[in-house]
Design an enzyme around this catalytic site. Sequence first.
Site, PDB file in Angstrom:
ATOM      1  CB  CYS A 121      -0.962   0.321   1.147  1.00  0.00           C
ATOM      2  SG  CYS A 121      -2.017   0.958   0.616  1.00  0.00           S
TER       3      CYS A 121
ATOM      4  CG  ASN B 283      -2.343  -7.933  -1.834  1.00  0.00           C
ATOM      5  OD1 ASN B 283      -3.326  -7.254  -1.342  1.00  0.00           O
ATOM      6  ND2 ASN B 283      -1.942  -6.741  -3.013  1.00  0.00           N
TER       7      ASN B 283
END
Length: 302
Positions: free
Chosen positions: A240, A249
């Site tokens: 992010c 992820n």
Amino acid sequence: MSLPKKVKIVEVGPRDGLQNEKGDVPADVKIELVNRLTEAGFPNIEAASFVSPKWVPQMATSKEVMAGITRKPGVIYSALTPNMQGFEAALAAGANEVVIFGAASEAFSQKNINCSIAESIERFVPVAKAAKDAGLRLRASVSTAFGCPYQGEVPLDSVAYVVGRMRDLGCDEIDIADTIGVSTPLKTKAVMERAIKEFHANRLAGHFHDTYGQALANIYASMEVGIEIFHSSVSGLGGCPYAKGATGNVATEDVIYMMNGLGIETGVDLDKVVDAGQFISSFLGRKAASRAGNAIAAKRAG
């Protein structure tokens, strides 16, 4: 509650995974990656993002990627659309699903897009209506639902509010995202149980980052309360840009390996996912971030 017999895995590597890569990933490599993932059997692949190239240069080739992929009937190819301009581009590119997004954290919303949560969702009203009018699937992602890099704890009521607003926009599916990967199983259950009060459990998805190594445990905890859709990224690609230190992820290979071990059907071929993960990692010039993927690749090579 017993675990589901089948789960849907949404592969987000081509979009969420690659968007923060510093070096240029050419369209043909992205096309090859999407095609490999299609062949692996994913029912839903997040393939593109129609955002300003100024903000996310890596996604500037999205139109080319959507035009070049080999589509399989029944597979949903999704695109992130932050506004009407993005929606029009996604529609023209043949996206089957458009993805809108909002933060559950007020501080994150202000820092990230300079407006309140309520204002951010208001901006998606025309996009949601246009998607429904065009007969496209509409998905929403609720970021920072388990914790925020700026305000820390995120109240359950804030998550519920965003889920309720996205539901009212007509979303077919809503993702509850641990953007900075801070959740643990009990917290995960509490957040998911609150979200289930606002929206159908079988249309809610868990999107977990593995910053603190808790993603698989959080997926398991989500299944225990009735969640059956999960997002993952091949080779653990992504992070992010607005959350310092947030790693990628959860790796798809690790998720599929766990599901296989639990006897839960995914419809996805693990060996082909490992191949796709090794392919993109090799292009990026680094080792894959999937433990299962690397173990299987090493075993084959051995």
